[in-house]
Design a protein around this motif. Structure first.
Motif, short mmCIF file in Angstrom:
data_model
loop_
_atom_site.label_atom_id
_atom_site.label_comp_id
_atom_site.label_asym_id
_atom_site.label_seq_id
_atom_site.Cartn_x
_atom_site.Cartn_y
_atom_site.Cartn_z
N GLN A 32 2.61 -9.58 1.76
CA GLN A 32 2.90 -10.99 1.71
C GLN A 32 2.05 -12.01 1.88
O GLN A 32 2.09 -13.07 1.08
CB GLN A 32 4.16 -11.00 2.68
CG GLN A 32 5.35 -10.20 2.17
CD GLN A 32 6.66 -10.22 3.25
OE1 GLN A 32 6.46 -10.87 4.12
NE2 GLN A 32 7.36 -9.38 3.11
N VAL A 35 0.27 -12.34 -1.54
CA VAL A 35 1.33 -13.17 -2.46
C VAL A 35 1.19 -14.39 -2.21
O VAL A 35 1.17 -15.33 -3.10
CB VAL A 35 2.87 -12.46 -2.54
CG1 VAL A 35 3.76 -13.28 -2.92
CG2 VAL A 35 2.99 -10.99 -2.85
N LEU A 50 1.95 -13.06 -11.28
CA LEU A 50 1.66 -12.66 -10.20
C LEU A 50 1.19 -11.10 -10.54
O LEU A 50 0.03 -10.99 -9.73
CB LEU A 50 2.55 -12.80 -9.19
CG LEU A 50 2.81 -14.22 -8.74
CD1 LEU A 50 4.19 -14.08 -7.70
CD2 LEU A 50 1.56 -14.67 -7.76
N LEU A 61 6.40 -5.86 -5.42
CA LEU A 61 6.07 -7.51 -5.52
C LEU A 61 7.50 -8.18 -5.57
O LEU A 61 7.94 -9.12 -4.83
CB LEU A 61 5.63 -7.84 -6.92
CG LEU A 61 5.58 -9.19 -7.52
CD1 LEU A 61 4.56 -9.71 -6.13
CD2 LEU A 61 4.72 -9.58 -8.46
#
Length: 111
Positions: A32, A35, A50, A61
């Motif tokens: 996370q 991300v 992404l 994801l």
């Protein structure tokens, strides 16, 4: 270790403020954090964009994006319920991240 009455010791789970719980949840996840970092670097991005820069499968994801969205760390455009076949763009919410980090530091420092 066993107690004298032969029962297992009870695990202690402190009752933390919700902002601190949320901060611990995302701080403890390398995926996370990555991300969030990529969203900060790229700006608003789709899952495909992404996935092109992250070494993570689409199902994983999507789970991370959903968790970050529920925590208010990212926003989506269009919002849930209005998507119907449209590409979703994810955008990091740095003010929310700073708020959670501040709450975590304040808690740890006893404030």
């Amino acid at each position: 270790m066993f107690r004298q009455d032969r029962g297992m010791p009870r695990l202690i789970r402190p009752n933390l403020p919700s902002t601190v719980e949320t901060a611990i949840g995302f701080l403890g996840s390398r995926a996370q954090a990555d991300v969030l970092r990529q969203l900060a670097i790229l700006g608003p991005s789709t899952v495909g964009q992404l996935q092109a820069v992250l070494e993570i499968g689409r199902p994983s994801l999507n789970r991370h994006l959903e968790a970050l969205s529920r925590a208010g760390l990212i926003e989506t455009d269009p919002p849930r319920g209005l998507r119907q076949g449209r590409d979703v763009t994810y955008e990091v919410q740095p003010r929310r991240i700073r708020h959670l980090l501040r709450a975590y530091v304040d808690y740890v420092e006893g404030r």
